[in-house]
Design a protein around this motif. Sequence first.
Motif, PDB file in Angstrom:
ATOM      1  N   SER A  30     -50.621  66.842  44.037  1.00 16.62           N
ATOM      2  CA  SER A  30     -51.131  68.013  43.317  1.00 16.62           C
ATOM      3  C   SER A  30     -50.850  67.908  41.828  1.00 16.62           C
ATOM      4  O   SER A  30     -51.703  68.251  41.000  1.00 16.62           O
ATOM      5  N   MET A  31     -49.663  67.434  41.465  1.00 12.46           N
ATOM      6  CA  MET A  31     -49.337  67.289  40.045  1.00 12.46           C
ATOM      7  C   MET A  31     -50.139  66.167  39.396  1.00 12.46           C
ATOM      8  O   MET A  31     -50.486  66.252  38.220  1.00 12.46           O
ATOM      9  N   ALA A  32     -50.467  65.127  40.151  1.00 17.38           N
ATOM     10  CA  ALA A  32     -51.314  64.064  39.613  1.00 17.38           C
ATOM     11  C   ALA A  32     -52.721  64.597  39.335  1.00 17.38           C
ATOM     12  O   ALA A  32     -53.315  64.303  38.287  1.00 17.38           O
ATOM     13  N   ILE A  33     -53.234  65.416  40.249  1.00 19.93           N
ATOM     14  CA  ILE A  33     -54.550  66.032  40.041  1.00 19.93           C
ATOM     15  C   ILE A  33     -54.503  66.967  38.838  1.00 19.93           C
ATOM     16  O   ILE A  33     -55.435  67.015  38.033  1.00 19.93           O
ATOM     17  N   ARG A  34     -53.408  67.676  38.667  1.00 22.31           N
ATOM     18  CA  ARG A  34     -53.256  68.570  37.517  1.00 22.31           C
ATOM     19  C   ARG A  34     -53.290  67.779  36.216  1.00 22.31           C
ATOM     20  O   ARG A  34     -53.924  68.182  35.234  1.00 22.31           O
ATOM     21  N   THR A  35     -52.600  66.652  36.193  1.00 22.18           N
ATOM     22  CA  THR A  35     -52.587  65.808  34.997  1.00 22.18           C
ATOM     23  C   THR A  35     -53.988  65.299  34.672  1.00 22.18           C
ATOM     24  O   THR A  35     -54.407  65.308  33.507  1.00 22.18           O
ATOM     25  N   VAL A  36     -54.720  64.894  35.697  1.00 21.07           N
ATOM     26  CA  VAL A  36     -56.091  64.435  35.494  1.00 21.07           C
ATOM     27  C   VAL A  36     -56.953  65.572  34.934  1.00 21.07           C
ATOM     28  O   VAL A  36     -57.762  65.360  34.017  1.00 21.07           O
ATOM     29  N   CYS A  37     -56.770  66.784  35.458  1.00 18.38           N
ATOM     30  CA  CYS A  37     -57.530  67.938  34.944  1.00 18.38           C
ATOM     31  C   CYS A  37     -57.226  68.181  33.473  1.00 18.38           C
ATOM     32  O   CYS A  37     -58.133  68.439  32.672  1.00 18.38           O
ATOM     33  N   PHE A  38     -55.950  68.089  33.104  1.00 15.28           N
ATOM     34  CA  PHE A  38     -55.561  68.338  31.719  1.00 15.28           C
ATOM     35  C   PHE A  38     -56.141  67.274  30.787  1.00 15.28           C
ATOM     36  O   PHE A  38     -56.722  67.600  29.744  1.00 15.28           O
ATOM     37  N   VAL A  39     -56.001  66.009  31.156  1.00 15.05           N
ATOM     38  CA  VAL A  39     -56.521  64.926  30.322  1.00 15.05           C
ATOM     39  C   VAL A  39     -58.041  65.014  30.232  1.00 15.05           C
ATOM     40  O   VAL A  39     -58.629  64.841  29.154  1.00 15.05           O
ATOM     41  N   ALA A  40     -58.700  65.308  31.335  1.00 16.47           N
ATOM     42  CA  ALA A  40     -60.160  65.417  31.339  1.00 16.47           C
ATOM     43  C   ALA A  40     -60.618  66.599  30.489  1.00 16.47           C
ATOM     44  O   ALA A  40     -61.645  66.520  29.812  1.00 16.47           O
ATOM     45  N   ALA A  41     -59.852  67.701  30.486  1.00 10.51           N
ATOM     46  CA  ALA A  41     -60.216  68.863  29.671  1.00 10.51           C
ATOM     47  C   ALA A  41     -60.174  68.512  28.188  1.00 10.51           C
ATOM     48  O   ALA A  41     -61.003  68.980  27.403  1.00 10.51           O
ATOM     49  N   VAL A  42     -59.230  67.685  27.798  1.00  9.41           N
ATOM     50  CA  VAL A  42     -59.147  67.255  26.401  1.00  9.41           C
ATOM     51  C   VAL A  42     -60.290  66.286  26.081  1.00  9.41           C
ATOM     52  O   VAL A  42     -60.891  66.360  25.006  1.00  9.41           O
ATOM     53  N   ALA A  43     -60.607  65.401  27.013  1.00  7.52           N
ATOM     54  CA  ALA A  43     -61.609  64.365  26.770  1.00  7.52           C
ATOM     55  C   ALA A  43     -63.045  64.882  26.848  1.00  7.52           C
ATOM     56  O   ALA A  43     -63.929  64.332  26.186  1.00  7.52           O
ATOM     57  N   VAL A  44     -63.285  65.928  27.612  1.00  5.40           N
ATOM     58  CA  VAL A  44     -64.657  66.405  27.851  1.00  5.40           C
ATOM     59  C   VAL A  44     -65.270  67.038  26.609  1.00  5.40           C
ATOM     60  O   VAL A  44     -66.460  66.874  26.360  1.00  5.40           O
ATOM     61  N   GLY A  45     -64.489  67.744  25.844  1.00  6.70           N
ATOM     62  CA  GLY A  45     -65.039  68.441  24.682  1.00  6.70           C
ATOM     63  C   GLY A  45     -65.418  69.862  25.053  1.00  6.70           C
ATOM     64  O   GLY A  45     -65.234  70.291  26.183  1.00  6.70           O
ATOM     65  N   PRO A  46     -65.940  70.617  24.097  1.00  7.17           N
ATOM     66  CA  PRO A  46     -66.229  72.026  24.356  1.00  7.17           C
ATOM     67  C   PRO A  46     -67.312  72.201  25.428  1.00  7.17           C
ATOM     68  O   PRO A  46     -68.194  71.364  25.585  1.00  7.17           O
ATOM     69  N   GLY A  47     -67.194  73.313  26.145  1.00  6.53           N
ATOM     70  CA  GLY A  47     -68.179  73.621  27.177  1.00  6.53           C
ATOM     71  C   GLY A  47     -67.518  74.289  28.380  1.00  6.53           C
ATOM     72  O   GLY A  47     -66.304  74.496  28.420  1.00  6.53           O
ATOM     73  N   VAL A  48     -68.334  74.602  29.343  1.00  7.15           N
ATOM     74  CA  VAL A  48     -67.853  75.297  30.552  1.00  7.15           C
ATOM     75  C   VAL A  48     -66.951  74.385  31.374  1.00  7.15           C
ATOM     76  O   VAL A  48     -65.932  74.839  31.907  1.00  7.15           O
ATOM     77  N   LEU A  49     -67.290  73.115  31.464  1.00  7.09           N
ATOM     78  CA  LEU A  49     -66.491  72.183  32.260  1.00  7.09           C
ATOM     79  C   LEU A  49     -65.058  72.112  31.744  1.00  7.09           C
ATOM     80  O   LEU A  49     -64.113  72.032  32.528  1.00  7.09           O
ATOM     81  N   ARG A  50     -64.892  72.172  30.426  1.00 10.93           N
ATOM     82  CA  ARG A  50     -63.544  72.150  29.856  1.00 10.93           C
ATOM     83  C   ARG A  50     -62.716  73.320  30.395  1.00 10.93           C
ATOM     84  O   ARG A  50     -61.572  73.143  30.780  1.00 10.93           O
ATOM     85  N   TRP A  51     -63.303  74.515  30.438  1.00 10.07           N
ATOM     86  CA  TRP A  51     -62.568  75.691  30.896  1.00 10.07           C
ATOM     87  C   TRP A  51     -62.279  75.648  32.391  1.00 10.07           C
ATOM     88  O   TRP A  51     -61.245  76.132  32.837  1.00 10.07           O
ATOM     89  N   VAL A  52     -63.168  75.037  33.132  1.00  9.58           N
ATOM     90  CA  VAL A  52     -62.906  74.851  34.570  1.00  9.58           C
ATOM     91  C   VAL A  52     -61.719  73.902  34.752  1.00  9.58           C
ATOM     92  O   VAL A  52     -60.823  74.155  35.571  1.00  9.58           O
ATOM     93  N   LEU A  53     -61.695  72.828  33.984  1.00  4.90           N
ATOM     94  CA  LEU A  53     -60.583  71.883  34.070  1.00  4.90           C
ATOM     95  C   LEU A  53     -59.266  72.501  33.584  1.00  4.90           C
ATOM     96  O   LEU A  53     -58.209  72.252  34.164  1.00  4.90           O
ATOM     97  N   VAL A  54     -59.327  73.296  32.528  1.00  2.00           N
ATOM     98  CA  VAL A  54     -58.127  73.990  32.038  1.00  2.00           C
ATOM     99  C   VAL A  54     -57.610  74.955  33.109  1.00  2.00           C
ATOM    100  O   VAL A  54     -56.406  75.031  33.362  1.00  2.00           O
ATOM    101  N   ALA A  55     -58.515  75.681  33.756  1.00  2.00           N
ATOM    102  CA  ALA A  55     -58.111  76.599  34.829  1.00  2.00           C
ATOM    103  C   ALA A  55     -57.451  75.826  35.970  1.00  2.00           C
ATOM    104  O   ALA A  55     -56.437  76.264  36.531  1.00  2.00           O
ATOM    105  N   GLY A  56     -58.010  74.661  36.298  1.00  2.00           N
ATOM    106  CA  GLY A  56     -57.392  73.827  37.329  1.00  2.00           C
ATOM    107  C   GLY A  56     -56.003  73.376  36.927  1.00  2.00           C
ATOM    108  O   GLY A  56     -55.071  73.393  37.736  1.00  2.00           O
ATOM    109  N   ALA A  57     -55.833  72.989  35.665  1.00  2.00           N
ATOM    110  CA  ALA A  57     -54.530  72.537  35.180  1.00  2.00           C
ATOM    111  C   ALA A  57     -53.517  73.681  35.146  1.00  2.00           C
ATOM    112  O   ALA A  57     -52.326  73.462  35.352  1.00  2.00           O
ATOM    113  N   VAL A  58     -53.987  74.899  34.902  1.00  2.00           N
ATOM    114  CA  VAL A  58     -53.083  76.053  34.812  1.00  2.00           C
ATOM    115  C   VAL A  58     -52.696  76.572  36.197  1.00  2.00           C
ATOM    116  O   VAL A  58     -51.533  76.868  36.458  1.00  2.00           O
TER     117      VAL A  58
END
Length: 96
Positions: A30-58
């Motif tokens: 679960s923590m590995a998936i969280r890390t992937v969500c956080f890194v992907a949120a930074v890499a994706v750039g602005p948009g809805v997908l970023r907020w979905v990934l941030v919500a997953g990381a939180v």
Amino acid sequence: MAEPDAVRITTARRSAADDMRTRQRRYALSMAIRTVCFVAAVAVGPGVLRWVLVAGAVFLPLFAVVLANAGDTRDDGFTVPGGPGAPELTARDGED
């Protein structure tokens, strides 16, 4: 007096060490998936997908802790003598 039924292997609980190992693996995944969500949120750039990934990381740590604390709930049918539901001894009338 009837002999108690043998414990079936499908209802027997896992050892405490095996249960702890499974919980630790589940939490680490679960923590590995969280890390992937956080890194992907930074890499994706602005948009809805970023907020979905941030919500997953939180919110993933909350679910990870709940899942890690969920132990083996199988019932092996074993009860401790004198446990819940055992008859209680009471004093006779006039005795204390």
